[in-house]
Scaffold this motif. Structure first.
Motif, PDB file in Angstrom:
ATOM      1  N   LEU A   1       9.832 -48.139   8.668  1.00 47.83           N
ATOM      2  CA  LEU A   1      10.673 -47.411   7.716  1.00 47.83           C
ATOM      3  C   LEU A   1      11.171 -48.335   6.610  1.00 47.83           C
ATOM      4  CD1 LEU A   1      12.781 -45.139  10.110  1.00 47.83           C
ATOM      5  CD2 LEU A   1      10.688 -44.563   8.862  1.00 47.83           C
ATOM      6  N   ALA A   2      11.549 -49.548   6.974  1.00 42.29           N
ATOM      7  CA  ALA A   2      12.006 -50.515   5.961  1.00 42.29           C
ATOM      8  C   ALA A   2      10.877 -50.829   4.983  1.00 42.29           C
ATOM      9  CB  ALA A   2      12.505 -51.785   6.640  1.00 42.29           C
ATOM     10  N   LEU A   3       9.650 -50.985   5.491  1.00 41.73           N
ATOM     11  CA  LEU A   3       8.510 -51.295   4.634  1.00 41.73           C
ATOM     12  C   LEU A   3       8.210 -50.144   3.685  1.00 41.73           C
ATOM     13  CD1 LEU A   3       6.302 -53.368   4.005  1.00 41.73           C
ATOM     14  CD2 LEU A   3       4.926 -52.352   5.842  1.00 41.73           C
ATOM     15  N   LEU A   4       8.317 -48.928   4.179  1.00 42.97           N
ATOM     16  CA  LEU A   4       8.060 -47.768   3.322  1.00 42.97           C
ATOM     17  C   LEU A   4       9.097 -47.666   2.202  1.00 42.97           C
ATOM     18  CD1 LEU A   4       7.062 -45.056   5.963  1.00 42.97           C
ATOM     19  CD2 LEU A   4       5.561 -46.352   4.445  1.00 42.97           C
ATOM     20  N   GLU A   5      10.331 -47.970   2.517  1.00 41.24           N
ATOM     21  CA  GLU A   5      11.380 -47.910   1.492  1.00 41.24           C
ATOM     22  C   GLU A   5      11.162 -48.960   0.404  1.00 41.24           C
ATOM     23  OE1 GLU A   5      14.985 -48.323   3.678  1.00 41.24           O
ATOM     24  OE2 GLU A   5      15.094 -46.196   4.218  1.00 41.24           O
ATOM     25  N   GLN A   6      10.516 -50.067   0.760  1.00 39.69           N
ATOM     26  CA  GLN A   6      10.283 -51.144  -0.204  1.00 39.69           C
ATOM     27  C   GLN A   6       9.027 -50.916  -1.051  1.00 39.69           C
ATOM     28  OE1 GLN A   6       9.990 -54.581   2.327  1.00 39.69           O
ATOM     29  NE2 GLN A   6      12.031 -54.271   3.194  1.00 39.69           N
ATOM     30  N   THR A   7       8.170 -50.006  -0.632  1.00 41.82           N
ATOM     31  CA  THR A   7       6.873 -49.820  -1.294  1.00 41.82           C
ATOM     32  C   THR A   7       7.004 -48.796  -2.421  1.00 41.82           C
ATOM     33  OG1 THR A   7       5.711 -50.327   0.765  1.00 41.82           O
ATOM     34  CG2 THR A   7       4.460 -49.202  -0.976  1.00 41.82           C
ATOM     35  N   LYS A   8       6.800 -49.272  -3.654  1.00 34.74           N
ATOM     36  CA  LYS A   8       6.953 -48.416  -4.823  1.00 34.74           C
ATOM     37  C   LYS A   8       5.846 -48.721  -5.821  1.00 34.74           C
ATOM     38  CE  LYS A   8      11.994 -48.623  -4.237  1.00 34.74           C
ATOM     39  NZ  LYS A   8      13.286 -48.995  -4.854  1.00 34.74           N
ATOM     40  N   VAL A   9       5.496 -47.725  -6.621  1.00 35.43           N
ATOM     41  CA  VAL A   9       4.553 -47.942  -7.726  1.00 35.43           C
ATOM     42  C   VAL A   9       5.147 -47.307  -8.977  1.00 35.43           C
ATOM     43  CG1 VAL A   9       2.566 -47.915  -6.147  1.00 35.43           C
ATOM     44  CG2 VAL A   9       3.226 -45.819  -7.370  1.00 35.43           C
ATOM     45  N   PRO A  10       4.797 -47.794 -10.161  1.00 36.16           N
ATOM     46  CA  PRO A  10       5.346 -47.217 -11.395  1.00 36.16           C
ATOM     47  C   PRO A  10       4.938 -45.752 -11.571  1.00 36.16           C
ATOM     48  CG  PRO A  10       4.327 -49.354 -11.808  1.00 36.16           C
ATOM     49  CD  PRO A  10       3.932 -48.962 -10.423  1.00 36.16           C
ATOM     50  N   GLU A  11       5.849 -44.950 -12.003  1.00 39.46           N
ATOM     51  CA  GLU A  11       5.563 -43.548 -12.357  1.00 39.46           C
ATOM     52  C   GLU A  11       4.857 -43.531 -13.701  1.00 39.46           C
ATOM     53  OE1 GLU A  11       5.787 -39.412 -11.869  1.00 39.46           O
ATOM     54  OE2 GLU A  11       7.088 -40.657 -10.627  1.00 39.46           O
ATOM     55  N   PRO A  12       3.667 -42.881 -13.789  1.00 43.37           N
ATOM     56  CA  PRO A  12       2.941 -42.857 -15.071  1.00 43.37           C
ATOM     57  C   PRO A  12       3.781 -42.289 -16.212  1.00 43.37           C
ATOM     58  CG  PRO A  12       1.548 -42.059 -13.290  1.00 43.37           C
ATOM     59  CD  PRO A  12       2.932 -42.200 -12.721  1.00 43.37           C
ATOM     60  N   SER A  13       3.744 -42.971 -17.327  1.00 41.18           N
ATOM     61  CA  SER A  13       4.387 -42.501 -18.575  1.00 41.18           C
ATOM     62  C   SER A  13       5.894 -42.413 -18.477  1.00 41.18           C
ATOM     63  CB  SER A  13       3.815 -41.140 -18.986  1.00 41.18           C
ATOM     64  OG  SER A  13       2.412 -41.203 -19.113  1.00 41.18           O
ATOM     65  N   THR A  14       6.494 -43.044 -17.485  1.00 41.31           N
ATOM     66  CA  THR A  14       7.954 -43.054 -17.376  1.00 41.31           C
ATOM     67  C   THR A  14       8.390 -44.467 -16.989  1.00 41.31           C
ATOM     68  OG1 THR A  14       8.167 -42.574 -15.017  1.00 41.31           O
ATOM     69  CG2 THR A  14       7.835 -40.686 -16.477  1.00 41.31           C
ATOM     70  N   GLU A  15       9.700 -44.670 -16.938  1.00 39.31           N
ATOM     71  CA  GLU A  15      10.234 -45.963 -16.508  1.00 39.31           C
ATOM     72  C   GLU A  15      10.680 -45.933 -15.050  1.00 39.31           C
ATOM     73  OE1 GLU A  15      13.314 -47.116 -19.159  1.00 39.31           O
ATOM     74  OE2 GLU A  15      11.985 -47.277 -20.910  1.00 39.31           O
ATOM     75  N   SER A  16      10.446 -44.825 -14.369  1.00 42.12           N
ATOM     76  CA  SER A  16      10.858 -44.710 -12.981  1.00 42.12           C
ATOM     77  C   SER A  16       9.727 -45.140 -12.043  1.00 42.12           C
ATOM     78  CB  SER A  16      11.276 -43.266 -12.665  1.00 42.12           C
ATOM     79  OG  SER A  16      10.199 -42.384 -12.916  1.00 42.12           O
ATOM     80  N   GLU A  17       9.995 -45.095 -10.720  1.00 41.19           N
ATOM     81  CA  GLU A  17       9.013 -45.515  -9.730  1.00 41.19           C
ATOM     82  C   GLU A  17       8.803 -44.415  -8.693  1.00 41.19           C
ATOM     83  OE1 GLU A  17       9.476 -50.279  -9.275  1.00 41.19           O
ATOM     84  OE2 GLU A  17      11.177 -49.082  -8.564  1.00 41.19           O
ATOM     85  N   ARG A  18       7.608 -44.423  -8.124  1.00 38.37           N
ATOM     86  CA  ARG A  18       7.306 -43.503  -7.036  1.00 38.37           C
ATOM     87  C   ARG A  18       7.452 -44.214  -5.699  1.00 38.37           C
ATOM     88  NH1 ARG A  18       1.775 -40.628  -9.327  1.00 38.37           N
ATOM     89  NH2 ARG A  18       2.803 -39.085 -10.679  1.00 38.37           N
ATOM     90  N   ILE A  19       7.995 -43.486  -4.722  1.00 33.59           N
ATOM     91  CA  ILE A  19       8.135 -43.968  -3.365  1.00 33.59           C
ATOM     92  C   ILE A  19       7.636 -42.855  -2.453  1.00 33.59           C
ATOM     93  CG2 ILE A  19      10.511 -43.109  -3.122  1.00 33.59           C
ATOM     94  CD1 ILE A  19      11.120 -45.620  -1.439  1.00 33.59           C
ATOM     95  N   THR A  20       7.364 -43.156  -1.214  1.00 36.28           N
ATOM     96  CA  THR A  20       6.942 -42.137  -0.256  1.00 36.28           C
ATOM     97  C   THR A  20       7.911 -40.965  -0.286  1.00 36.28           C
ATOM     98  OG1 THR A  20       5.990 -43.836   1.170  1.00 36.28           O
ATOM     99  CG2 THR A  20       6.416 -41.692   2.175  1.00 36.28           C
ATOM    100  N   SER A  21       7.379 -39.771  -0.415  1.00 34.56           N
ATOM    101  CA  SER A  21       8.220 -38.578  -0.563  1.00 34.56           C
ATOM    102  C   SER A  21       8.724 -38.051   0.773  1.00 34.56           C
ATOM    103  CB  SER A  21       7.435 -37.470  -1.269  1.00 34.56           C
ATOM    104  OG  SER A  21       6.862 -37.940  -2.468  1.00 34.56           O
ATOM    105  N   ALA A  22       7.896 -38.190   1.822  1.00 33.52           N
ATOM    106  CA  ALA A  22       8.271 -37.654   3.128  1.00 33.52           C
ATOM    107  C   ALA A  22       7.484 -38.378   4.217  1.00 33.52           C
ATOM    108  CB  ALA A  22       7.985 -36.153   3.195  1.00 33.52           C
ATOM    109  N   ILE A  23       8.111 -38.506   5.379  1.00 34.22           N
ATOM    110  CA  ILE A  23       7.474 -39.072   6.561  1.00 34.22           C
ATOM    111  C   ILE A  23       7.371 -37.959   7.594  1.00 34.22           C
ATOM    112  CG2 ILE A  23       7.637 -40.795   8.400  1.00 34.22           C
ATOM    113  CD1 ILE A  23       9.485 -42.392   6.435  1.00 34.22           C
ATOM    114  N   PHE A  24       6.166 -37.752   8.121  1.00 33.63           N
ATOM    115  CA  PHE A  24       5.946 -36.727   9.137  1.00 33.63           C
ATOM    116  C   PHE A  24       5.798 -37.429  10.479  1.00 33.63           C
ATOM    117  CE2 PHE A  24       2.836 -33.400  10.942  1.00 33.63           C
ATOM    118  CZ  PHE A  24       3.882 -32.644  11.451  1.00 33.63           C
TER     119      PHE A  24
END
Length: 335
Positions: A94-117
């Motif tokens: 869970l800690a690793l998933l929270e740290q994993t991000k990529v840039p959001e295309p065409s924005t200054e924000s970042e994407r992170i895992t949306s949900a864990i099943f």
């Protein structure tokens, strides 16, 4: 964001929503449909490593939303295999998933895992489940004629368990795209065929992506959750499998004879085994195969540029490792 948990279950704190039931995940998925957002999916059994994170980053960069599942599937473990001891590192995952991000295309924000099943065994197998296939009840998926070769030859019933659980996960998540690693090449190719044969729309066969194996930068060892079983001495010799496959690759190119290529590779592995014995490490080969990526049939003759799956498995101490190399043209297999 708060976690969504089954009432009786306590999990480590996470900023990413955790869904414990199919019903709660489907409610989230319906909202994504209404918002016309693409959903990427990465199926795991936990004990996450850089190979999983690479798949996750591919999904994050290509999809609006990404779901990662953590479920240790009893149906793909034989009674003699390591279900009870399989690495479980949820807090670190869970800690690793929270740290994993990529840039959001065409924005200054970042994407992170949306949900864990994280479904329960009861939710995934309503009729119950036992590792003994003869005692199993309910519905199971078998890709006839494609599960007994290569890895399936050493692990009978393994791909029946994989196909069954992944079908269930696909039905729950309904992914736009899904991502699997090349290390388990037969699994990815078999599941792609399953999507085609069952006319699945989520994902469609072309949206099941097999991504290149992530390896140790030191010795090329393919990353795997089971690498955690390796003792320090075992780890020094674990790269022998990948090195052996590369010897076989070169011999196949030079000699153009399957039997001679495998013979040369096994002779090389025997030399590596002798060096390992000096460290008190037993190396035992399981198989080296060369197979057609479409039929999984054994490849006998060399054809320039033709894709061939060169795969192998071996024991290092008490740990079983698998690996593969794609010979020839990998177009249509990876990516």
């Amino acid at each position: 964001m708060s976690r969504l948990l089954a009432a009786s279950v306590t999990l480590p704190t996470s900023t990413i929503p955790i869904f414990r039931t199919v019903a709660s995940l489907r409610e989230w998925r319906r909202k994504a449909y209404l918002e016309q957002k693409s959903v990427g999916f990465v199926a795991t059994m936990g004990a996450l490593h850089d190979g999983h994170i690479s798949l996750l980053k591919h999904s994050l960069s290509r999809n609006d939303l990404t779901v990662l599942s953590i479920f240790v599937n009893p149906a793909q473990f034989a009674p003699t295999e390591d279900l009870s001891t399989y690495p479980r590192t949820l807090e670190a995952d869970l800690a690793l998933l929270e740290q994993t991000k990529v840039p959001e295309p065409s924005t200054e924000s970042e994407r992170i895992t949306s949900a864990i099943f994280m479904p329960t065994v009861q939710d995934m197998y309503p009729s119950g489940i036992t590792q003994d296939v003869s005692g199993q009840k309910g519905t199971f998926i078998e890709v006839k004629g494609y599960g007994h070769q290569m890895e399936g030859g050493s692990r009978p019933g393994f791909f029946r368990g994989v196909a069954t659980v992944v079908t269930k996960l696909f039905n729950a998540v309904e992914p736009t795209d899904t991502y699997f690693g090349q290390k388990d090449i037969q699994q990815g190719l078999l599941l792609r065929r399953m999507c085609r044969d069952l006319l699945l729309s989520h994902p469609e066969p072309g949206h099941l992506h097999i991504m290149p194996t992530v390896r140790s930068p030191v010795d090329g060892l393919a990353l795997s959750s089971r690498n955690a079983y390796l003792s320090p001495n075992d780890r020094k010799h674990a790269s022998s499998l990948y090195a052996t496959l590369n010897v076989c690759k070169d011999a196949w190119r030079d000699l153009r004879d399957k039997n001679l290529a495998i013979e040369k590779a096994l002779a090389y592995l025997k030399e590596r085994s002798s060096a390992a014995e000096a460290d008190g490490v037993l190396i035992k080969p399981d198989y080296i195969h060369m197979n057609d990526p479409d039929t999984f049939d054994d490849v006998q003759t060399y054809e320039e540029g033709k894709a061939v799956i060169l795969s192998g498995a071996m024991w290092v101490g008490k740990t079983r490792l698998i690996d593969n190399i794609i010979l020839g043209n990998a177009e249509g297999i990876l990516g």
